[in-house]
Design a protein around this motif. Structure first.
Motif, PDB file in Angstrom:
ATOM      1  N   GLY A  41       0.888  -1.059   0.072  1.00 19.38           N
ATOM      2  CA  GLY A  41       0.069  -0.002   0.121  1.00 19.38           C
ATOM      3  C   GLY A  41       0.886   1.216  -0.110  1.00 19.38           C
ATOM      4  O   GLY A  41       2.009   1.263   0.172  1.00 19.38           O
ATOM      5  N   THR A  42       0.138   2.290  -0.085  1.00 17.73           N
ATOM      6  CA  THR A  42       0.915   3.597  -0.164  1.00 17.73           C
ATOM      7  C   THR A  42       1.519   3.961   1.301  1.00 17.73           C
ATOM      8  O   THR A  42       0.678   3.296   2.188  1.00 17.73           O
ATOM      9  CB  THR A  42      -0.056   4.993  -0.593  1.00 17.73           C
ATOM     10  OG1 THR A  42      -1.154   4.898   0.177  1.00 17.73           O
ATOM     11  CG2 THR A  42      -0.294   4.654  -2.036  1.00 17.73           C
ATOM     12  N   GLY A  43       2.445   4.801   1.521  1.00 18.92           N
ATOM     13  CA  GLY A  43       3.341   4.813   2.555  1.00 18.92           C
ATOM     14  C   GLY A  43       4.092   3.589   3.034  1.00 18.92           C
ATOM     15  O   GLY A  43       4.848   4.029   3.988  1.00 18.92           O
ATOM     16  N   THR A  82      10.379   4.767   0.119  1.00 20.01           N
ATOM     17  CA  THR A  82       9.033   4.715   0.686  1.00 20.01           C
ATOM     18  C   THR A  82       7.905   5.089  -0.460  1.00 20.01           C
ATOM     19  O   THR A  82       8.329   5.740  -1.135  1.00 20.01           O
ATOM     20  CB  THR A  82       8.782   6.011   1.701  1.00 20.01           C
ATOM     21  OG1 THR A  82       9.702   5.657   2.843  1.00 20.01           O
ATOM     22  CG2 THR A  82       7.638   6.253   2.258  1.00 20.01           C
ATOM     23  N   VAL A  83       7.131   4.278  -0.621  1.00 18.53           N
ATOM     24  CA  VAL A  83       5.932   4.370  -1.420  1.00 18.53           C
ATOM     25  C   VAL A  83       5.076   5.882  -1.006  1.00 18.53           C
ATOM     26  O   VAL A  83       4.790   6.040   0.045  1.00 18.53           O
ATOM     27  CB  VAL A  83       4.887   3.403  -1.557  1.00 18.53           C
ATOM     28  CG1 VAL A  83       3.826   3.799  -2.578  1.00 18.53           C
ATOM     29  CG2 VAL A  83       5.675   1.861  -1.935  1.00 18.53           C
ATOM     30  N   PRO A  84       5.076   6.730  -1.982  1.00 21.23           N
ATOM     31  CA  PRO A  84       4.349   8.048  -1.601  1.00 21.23           C
ATOM     32  C   PRO A  84       2.834   7.691  -1.137  1.00 21.23           C
ATOM     33  O   PRO A  84       2.235   6.738  -1.723  1.00 21.23           O
ATOM     34  CB  PRO A  84       4.793   8.985  -2.808  1.00 21.23           C
ATOM     35  CG  PRO A  84       5.768   8.368  -3.497  1.00 21.23           C
ATOM     36  CD  PRO A  84       5.775   6.979  -3.203  1.00 21.23           C
ATOM     37  N   SER A  85       2.411   8.718  -0.519  1.00 15.70           N
ATOM     38  CA  SER A  85       0.916   8.882  -0.306  1.00 15.70           C
ATOM     39  C   SER A  85       0.275   9.524  -1.358  1.00 15.70           C
ATOM     40  O   SER A  85       0.684  10.404  -2.086  1.00 15.70           O
ATOM     41  CB  SER A  85       0.700   9.364   1.079  1.00 15.70           C
ATOM     42  OG  SER A  85       0.812  10.676   0.987  1.00 15.70           O
ATOM     43  N   GLU A 125      -0.171   8.660  -7.897  1.00 20.36           N
ATOM     44  CA  GLU A 125      -1.358   7.889  -8.612  1.00 20.36           C
ATOM     45  C   GLU A 125      -1.259   6.455  -8.686  1.00 20.36           C
ATOM     46  O   GLU A 125      -0.299   6.077  -8.711  1.00 20.36           O
ATOM     47  CB  GLU A 125      -1.412   8.598 -10.182  1.00 20.36           C
ATOM     48  CG  GLU A 125      -1.572  10.012 -10.262  1.00 20.36           C
ATOM     49  CD  GLU A 125      -1.838  10.601 -11.489  1.00 20.36           C
ATOM     50  OE1 GLU A 125      -2.697  10.258 -12.218  1.00 20.36           O
ATOM     51  OE2 GLU A 125      -0.801  11.183 -12.329  1.00 20.36           O
ATOM     52  N   LEU A 126      -2.380   5.982  -8.555  1.00 21.19           N
ATOM     53  CA  LEU A 126      -2.420   4.506  -8.655  1.00 21.19           C
ATOM     54  C   LEU A 126      -3.010   4.088  -9.739  1.00 21.19           C
ATOM     55  O   LEU A 126      -3.554   4.633 -10.429  1.00 21.19           O
ATOM     56  CB  LEU A 126      -3.599   4.111  -7.512  1.00 21.19           C
ATOM     57  CG  LEU A 126      -3.279   4.439  -5.984  1.00 21.19           C
ATOM     58  CD1 LEU A 126      -4.503   3.756  -5.159  1.00 21.19           C
ATOM     59  CD2 LEU A 126      -2.084   3.902  -5.459  1.00 21.19           C
TER      60      LEU A 126
END
Length: 560
Positions: free
Chosen positions: A59-61, A99-102, A108-109
């Protein structure tokens, strides 16, 4: 397309990085200088407890370690075709930490932009490595399903919920949802029958105004396959996880999720929220029974609305409201008196301080039209600056007893005070509150045993800090000289931070707003008890205004 570079500073334990580096040593040796063709072999969590597990989605974050060979001298890292920050000091031949950004940062997803790729791309000075990886939307959930009864193969079910995106599989199983709720499982068992026709009708991706979290309001249409069982579970597997809901060929038992007010006054409009409100026969509470002419059911069969006709008598009241359908009965907590502090009907004792509000019984055509017995009335015309206004100030009694509080069966001992509310029914009759210029507000005070609310009685002779007094004001000055101010929520706001005018509704204040309850749980509230309550009207500014507010049924309630 414009790409954003996301800069994230993260401090994580060096030991976690070392653990990941040790794990990566098992990979094949690259050339002597680590300058061969870069390859990504796995993605791992940076949690040392999970460092031996690899992932193909997150997931993001999430903080991730990209593991591989010849990954030195990284120049850029892309996720979903969007450049993200990486810490070059943590870059080795075998790993890159990102880190995956939020979505708050503009990330964008792929679920909402089909032009993006589900991959991680690492560009080094000596080549590029690509790895298939999915960044998922938030966890999915189904709130309800709706369709004609009896349900047959070929009929269409409307499925409503949140985050029903990146759907991988939809199927039915003969295992009851209640069994899935109470057992541990990695995969859903039972007799599966796939739904081969699934269409997305609504996919509204937005930022929740209250929580500020991104979510997707979803509606799917699922064509029912040929099932050889009448009851079971509808299961939807999304990239982010699996969600499910009970399914039956014939009407199921109604389930109540929530109600607009747990203690409404007569004349107040009440809405029950839930599912399986199919062919509703009656609604019952205590000695009150509503027939079909006295309520309306939404077309989606998930809401029932009625006008409160009367309160249940004390000798008939079991503290529940019941919805009756051919599929059974659904119950919910309603008009339960074990959390009631003051109803102004001789159930508590006025402390006798002034200036006091008036206590009235309203009937006829004048606002607020009807009420539950007596109610408190704040009425101030053309009020200017004052620091000690009208008040409601009650104790349970002069014997030192505390106000009643629900048992831990009703409110769990570990429930956060963020989810426990001081509540009251309110009728705001066109007051000046919340108009952007008027500084009038209400001060709330909850007193413990032996707690003195008077600052002058403090041993040091100094005003008590909020965490000592257990007081909450919505109002604060931004700049007194410029007469600019703010409320952290509207005066007399409901649970959605809205403050209706000209009708009865439930206003709430989270107990966590009070100094002594901040960061605490319900057990702390019960152990300390509450023996006095004050709600006082104050105007700290010079702008004049009118106050005309009725309040009734002050209590606490819990919402998960």
């Amino acid at each position: 397309m414009k790409r954003n570079i996301f800069n994230h500073q993260y401090g994580w334990l060096l030991t976690a990085l070392m653990a990941l580096m040790v794990l990566s040593l098992s990979s094949c040796k690259d050339d002597e200088e680590g300058m061969g063709t870069p390859v990504i072999t796995a993605v791992r969590s940076c949690d040392p407890a999970k460092a031996d597990s690899t992932f193909t989605k997150a997931g993001t974050g999430s903080l991730l370690a990209i593991i591989g060979q010849n990954l030195s001298k990284v120049q850029k890292v892309y996720i979903n075709d969007q450049q993200v920050y990486f810490n070059p000091t943590m870059n080795t031949d075998h790993s890159v930490i990102v880190t995956v950004p939020s979505e708050d940062d503009g990330f964008e997803l792929t679920a909402f932009n089909s032009n993006l790729k589900d991959e991680i791309r690492v560009e080094t000075s000596h080549g590029t490595a690509v790895y298939s990886f999915k960044i998922t939307a938030p966890w999915p959930s189904i709130s309800r399903i709706q369709g004609h009864y009896p349900r047959q193969a070929g009929d269409v079910l409307n499925v409503y919920g949140l985050n029903l995106v990146d759907v991988e599989k939809v199927y039915f199983t003969d295992i009851p949802a209640e069994q899935l709720d109470t057992t541990e499982w990695e995969t859903v068992g039972g007799q599966h029958v796939d739904a081969t026709k699934v269409e997305t009708v609504v996919q509204d991706h937005h930022q929740n105004a209250r929580t500020q979290a991104f979510e997707t309001t979803s509606q799917l249409q699922v064509t029912i396959p040929n099932l050889n069982y009448e009851k079971g579970t509808l299961v939807i597997e999304c990239a982010a996880g699996t969600t499910y809901i009970s399914y039956s060929k014939n009407p199921g038992q109604p389930i109540i999720f929530d109600i607009s007010s747990d203690m409404p006054v007569p004349g107040e409009e009440v809405t029950i929220y839930g599912r399986e409100f199919v062919q509703v026969e009656t609604i019952k509470f205590g000695d009150v029974t509503l027939t079909s002419k006295q309520f309306s059911v939404s077309d989606s069969e998930d809401e029932i609305t009625f006008v409160m006709p009367a309160v249940p008598s004390d000798d008939s009241n079991d503290g529940l409201i019941t919805v009756v359908t051919p599929g059974g009965e659904g119950n919910f907590r309603f008009w339960a008196l074990d959390g009631s502090f003051v109803r102004f009907d001789d159930d508590a004792t006025d402390n006798g301080w002034g200036p006091n509000v008036t206590f009235e019984t309203a009937n006829g055509d004048d606002p607020p039209y009807t009420s539950d017995g007596k109610m408190a009335h704040f009425l101030v015309e053309n009020e200017g600056q004052q620091w000690w206004g009208q008040m409601i100030y009650f104790r349970k009694d002069w014997n030192g007893n505390k106000f009643p509080l629900p048992s831990f069966d009703v409110i769990p001992a570990d429930a956060s005070t963020d989810n426990i509310y001081l509540a009251m029914e309110v009728f705001n009759n066109e007051s000046s509150l919340n108009n952007g210029t008027y500084t009038g507000y209400l001060r709330y005070f909850l007193q413990y045993d032996n707690e003195d609310p008077v600052p002058e009685n403090n041993d040091a002779g100094q005003p008590n800090p909020p965490e000592t007094v257990n007081q909450y004001d919505t109002f604060r000055w931004i700049d007194y000289a410029a007469a600019t101010f703010a409320n952290d929520r509207p005066v007399l706001a409901d649970i959605n931070d809205e403050a209706p005018v000209g009708k009865w509704y439930r206003a709430v204040v989270p107990l966590s707003k009070f100094g002594k309850y901040r960061g605490k749980n319900y057990q702390f509230v019960v152990e300390n008890g509450i023996n006095q309550l004050r709600i006082q009207y104050i105007n700290q500014g010079i702008v004049r205004g009118d106050i005309d507010v009725y309040i009734d049924n002050i209590r606490i309630f819990y919402k998960k």
